[in-house]
Design a protein around this motif. Structure first.
Motif, mmCIF file in Angstrom:
data_model
loop_
_atom_site.group_PDB
_atom_site.id
_atom_site.type_symbol
_atom_site.label_atom_id
_atom_site.label_comp_id
_atom_site.label_asym_id
_atom_site.label_seq_id
_atom_site.Cartn_x
_atom_site.Cartn_y
_atom_site.Cartn_z
ATOM 1 N N LYS A 1 2.066 1.036 -2.312
ATOM 2 C CA LYS A 1 3.018 1.361 -1.236
ATOM 3 C C LYS A 1 3.009 2.858 -0.953
ATOM 4 C CE LYS A 1 7.829 0.824 0.153
ATOM 5 N NZ LYS A 1 9.137 0.260 -0.221
ATOM 6 N N LEU A 2 2.987 3.663 -2.001
ATOM 7 C CA LEU A 2 2.935 5.111 -1.825
ATOM 8 C C LEU A 2 1.662 5.515 -1.081
ATOM 9 C CD1 LEU A 2 4.102 7.946 -2.464
ATOM 10 C CD2 LEU A 2 2.737 7.874 -4.565
ATOM 11 N N LEU A 3 0.539 4.942 -1.476
ATOM 12 C CA LEU A 3 -0.722 5.241 -0.806
ATOM 13 C C LEU A 3 -0.686 4.827 0.665
ATOM 14 C CD1 LEU A 3 -3.117 4.122 -3.650
ATOM 15 C CD2 LEU A 3 -2.949 6.452 -2.722
ATOM 16 N N PHE A 4 -0.090 3.686 0.957
ATOM 17 C CA PHE A 4 -0.019 3.190 2.334
ATOM 18 C C PHE A 4 0.640 4.212 3.259
ATOM 19 C CE2 PHE A 4 1.552 0.721 5.898
ATOM 20 C CZ PHE A 4 0.538 -0.201 6.129
ATOM 21 N N THR A 5 1.611 4.922 2.726
ATOM 22 C CA THR A 5 2.360 5.867 3.560
ATOM 23 C C THR A 5 1.883 7.310 3.455
ATOM 24 O OG1 THR A 5 4.041 6.111 1.837
ATOM 25 C CG2 THR A 5 4.446 4.435 3.530
ATOM 26 N N THR A 6 1.060 7.642 2.456
ATOM 27 C CA THR A 6 0.699 9.044 2.256
ATOM 28 C C THR A 6 -0.781 9.374 2.398
ATOM 29 O OG1 THR A 6 0.524 8.771 -0.153
ATOM 30 C CG2 THR A 6 2.671 9.452 0.727
#
Length: 115
Positions: free
Chosen positions: A37-42
């Motif tokens: 999820k963090l990767l999806f947004t960053t």
């Protein structure tokens, strides 16, 4: 009779084991899902810029709506590795482990299958 049993038993176990594997789903690792999820947004460019995915709070307008497409993790991995359409490849940008985390997050978030 013992010889016949030994020939039959491995086949039966193999068939039963394969049936169990086919119906089994891989439990989602909460830490891996959070990382995805963090990767999806960053990521740069971030998936969230182009894709809509409710679980990530993303309302992208360019790429497919992932909530509707419901890609499985293998499909997401292929897109991450190779790029697709205007989507770039992330093969040189993130590790295979991060690609896996991102793919599993998307599949988990949309209710699709994970490897």
């Amino acid at each position: 009779m013992a010889l016949a049993t030994r020939r039959w038993l491995p086949r039966a176990l193999a068939a039963g084991g394969l049936a169990l594997l086919a119906g089994a789903s891989v439990a989602a690792d909460p830490a891996e899902i959070a990382r995805g999820k963090l990767l999806f947004t960053t990521l740069q460019p971030a998936c969230a810029v182009c894709h809509t995915l409710q679980a990530a709070g993303a309302e992208g307008q360019i790429g497919p709506v992932l909530d509707e497409l419901k890609p499985d993790a293998d499909r997401v991995l292929r897109a991450l590795r190779n790029g697709i359409g205007v989507m770039p490849s992330y093969a040189e940008k993130i590790s295979p482990q991060d690609m896996q985390a991102l793919a599993r997050f998307v599949a988990h978030a949309t209710g699709a299958a994970s490897p």
